[in-house]
Design an enzyme around this catalytic site. Structure first.
Site, mmCIF file in Angstrom:
data_model
loop_
_atom_site.group_PDB
_atom_site.id
_atom_site.type_symbol
_atom_site.label_atom_id
_atom_site.label_comp_id
_atom_site.label_asym_id
_atom_site.label_seq_id
_atom_site.Cartn_x
_atom_site.Cartn_y
_atom_site.Cartn_z
ATOM 1 C CG MET A 1 7.239 61.498 26.256
ATOM 2 S SD MET A 1 5.839 60.856 27.094
ATOM 3 C CE MET A 1 6.560 59.335 27.626
ATOM 4 N N PRO A 2 9.863 63.826 24.545
ATOM 5 C CG PRO A 2 12.161 63.983 24.209
ATOM 6 C CD PRO A 2 10.982 63.099 24.007
#
Length: 134
Positions: A1-2
């Site tokens: 989820m960066p």
């Protein structure tokens, strides 16, 4: 989820910027276990004088090809994994775009599951935490 932000000078062509984005994504997949399809990147080009970096701070030799990579991601990776990520990004930038490692600055900002909303005004990871985060 960066969430990745890549800042470059305006002289960097679109194709090269896209190669940089792909390199960061590939490096994250290889070193810190980012799942396939989890690619969110903002590419920003700055006019002359809008991206400022000391040319020799920390013993580097920086040129006009200076790149800043900011990655916001969930807290919890080890120092070893972070260092592997830094090395892989620098290696791929040099391999794919000929940008020297001295021109690559990487900054990680960590947060928690409740700091993300992917839409609809909901914190999806609070409502449905990803595997390994429970």
């Amino acid at each position: 989820m960066p969430l990745v932000r890549i800042d470059v000078g305006e002289a960097v062509k679109r194709e090269k910027k896209l190669l940089l984005a792909d390199a960061v994504y590939d490096a994250m997949r290889a070193t810190i276990g980012i799942p396939e399809g989890d690619e969110f990147v903002m590419l920003t080009a700055h006019a002359d004088g809008e991206l400022i970096a000391d040319p020799s701070f920390m013993g580097m030799t920086r040129t006009g090809e200076f790149v800043v990579v900011q990655i916001t991601l969930r807290r919890g990776r080890s120092t070893e994994k972070k260092q592997a990520l830094y090395r892989e990004i620098a290696r791929l930038f040099e391999e794919r775009t000929a940008i020297a490692p001295d021109n690559v600055m990487i900054v990680l900002t960590e947060n928690d599951l409740d700091d993300w909303s992917f839409g609809r005004g909901e914190a999806q990871y609070v409502l449905n935490p990803p595997a390994g985060a429970r």
